[in-house]
Design an enzyme around this catalytic site. Structure first.
Site, PDB file in Angstrom:
ATOM      1  N   GLN A  91       0.827  -1.199   0.000  1.00 35.84           N
ATOM      2  CA  GLN A  91       0.000   0.000   0.000  1.00 35.84           C
ATOM      3  C   GLN A  91       0.865   1.254   0.000  1.00 35.84           C
ATOM      4  OE1 GLN A  91      -2.200  -0.384   3.645  1.00 35.84           O
ATOM      5  NE2 GLN A  91      -3.300  -2.229   2.977  1.00 35.84           N
ATOM      6  N   HIS A  93       0.122   5.656   1.050  1.00 39.93           N
ATOM      7  CA  HIS A  93      -0.838   6.670   1.492  1.00 39.93           C
ATOM      8  C   HIS A  93      -0.473   8.039   0.928  1.00 39.93           C
ATOM      9  CE1 HIS A  93      -2.407   3.705   4.190  1.00 39.93           C
ATOM     10  NE2 HIS A  93      -1.310   3.666   4.921  1.00 39.93           N
ATOM     11  N   GLU A 110       1.804   7.046   9.259  1.00 39.75           N
ATOM     12  CA  GLU A 110       1.539   6.054  10.293  1.00 39.75           C
ATOM     13  C   GLU A 110       2.823   5.467  10.852  1.00 39.75           C
ATOM     14  OE1 GLU A 110       0.386   1.888   8.534  1.00 39.75           O
ATOM     15  OE2 GLU A 110      -0.514   3.437   7.279  1.00 39.75           O
ATOM     16  N   HIS A 167       4.525   0.105   1.609  1.00 42.53           N
ATOM     17  CA  HIS A 167       4.668  -0.624   2.867  1.00 42.53           C
ATOM     18  C   HIS A 167       3.612  -1.714   2.974  1.00 42.53           C
ATOM     19  CE1 HIS A 167       1.581   2.400   3.669  1.00 42.53           C
ATOM     20  NE2 HIS A 167       1.109   1.573   4.597  1.00 42.53           N
ATOM     21  N   ARG A 187      -4.043   0.684  -2.908  1.00 43.39           N
ATOM     22  CA  ARG A 187      -3.480  -0.664  -3.005  1.00 43.39           C
ATOM     23  C   ARG A 187      -2.635  -0.751  -4.275  1.00 43.39           C
ATOM     24  NH1 ARG A 187      -8.053  -3.655  -2.863  1.00 43.39           N
ATOM     25  NH2 ARG A 187      -8.105  -3.638  -0.587  1.00 43.39           N
TER      26      ARG A 187
END
Length: 306
Positions: A91, A93, A110, A167, A187
């Site tokens: 993935q 972000h 994150e 990641h 994704r």
């Protein structure tokens, strides 16, 4: 307002394990528990208030007392458990600007604290080349795996994943994700898996390449047994081994205290002693000011602003 004991919003996934689900009374695998979340898609509730209201509704009604002066929901920190039996999809972000324009959401930065890792567990963090053309070619040909940077994982490790970084958790890992207030994920690669209906899950390749920074690497702090600061930008995370009835001060903003052990912890707020169960989180409002932890091992997360 008193410290609020959060109840996670569960979501299932094809990669889900049942380690945490069993501890919480579920008889099916649950991949994700959104333990401290105010996102509309996955809102957590409060166990120690009448009728178990949504945390997001409490904050909307009284943002200053809950969050702190000058803070709003963009300053919120979410805590999410990921319980992986199989590899998660690769993935990436977006940052705030891209997410707000294309997903009407915040960007996502994150970090992962590893609660449990089976021997030999690994995760993906970054790529072995910075050349986007090579990565796209190998992705389309199905030969992307050698270009995904693998990291060995041990219980107690901590990883920092900036937005734009490819990641994924690997199999056999239970992790606590601490991150910004977002549910936008693109994704990139999914190992050609199919769901229960025999269909491949959709990929967001165009968005992934739009937001990816292949020069990014991840931060890593290996397992340790002393208190230390794990992260200080864009939010703060402290790893605390509690001794001698340690006070936790809110200061200028809220904080979140997560019990990262399999034993309950006692805490006292204004002479009222309560239990923070294993793997649960307390949202400590700004107006609560402080509390005392009596023993245990916790992560304390708080906004950098304030």
């Amino acid at each position: 307002m008193k410290p609020l004991l959060c109840k996670g919003y569960p979501t299932r996934s094809i990669w889900a394990n049942d380690l945490l689900a069993k501890k919480r009374g579920y008889d099916i695998p649950i991949g994700t528990f959104w333990d401290v979340s105010i996102h509309d898609h996955v809102p957590s509730t409060i166990q120690n208030l009448e009728n178990q209201p949504y945390l997001k509704d409490l904050i909307k009604a009284n943002p200053k007392d809950l969050l702190g002066p000058g803070l709003n929901t963009t300053d919120f920190i979410q805590c999410v458990y990921l319980d992986a039996k199989d590899n998660l999809s690769i993935q990436v972000h977006p940052d705030d600007a891209y997410a707000q324009k294309h997903a009407k959401d915040n960007g996502k930065f994150e970090t992962w604290y590893i609660i449990h890792a089976k021997p030999g567990a690994t995760l993906v963090g970054g790529t072995t080349t910075t050349d986007a053309n090579i990565i796209k070619k190998e992705l389309l040909s199905g030969e992307i795996k050698p270009y995904l940077k693998q990291w060995p994982v041990h219980t107690g490790d901590y990883f920092i994943i900036p937005n734009g970084t490819l990641h994924a958790l690997g199999s056999g890992i239970l992790a606590l994700e601490i991150g910004t207030n977002s549910d936008t994920t693109y994704r990139f690669y999914d190992y050609d898996r199919v769901d229960a209906q025999g269909k491949k899950r959709p990929l967001q390749i165009e968005d992934s390449f739009n937001v990816a920074h292949f020069e990014n690497t991840i931060g890593f702090i290996p397992v340790h047994d002393t208190s230390c600061r794990l992260c200080e930008d864009p939010f703060i995370v402290d790893d605390i081994y509690v001794t001698n009835n340690q006070k936790i001060m809110c200061g200028p903003a809220f904080c979140i205290i997560t019990n990262v052990t399999d034993s309950d912890i006692l805490y006292t707020w204004k002479e009222d002693t309560q239990t923070l169960p294993a793997y649960d989180s307390l949202f400590v409002p700004y107006s609560a000011e402080e509390l005392t932890l009596h023993t245990g091992h916790v992560l304390v997360s708080r906004p950098k602003k304030g």
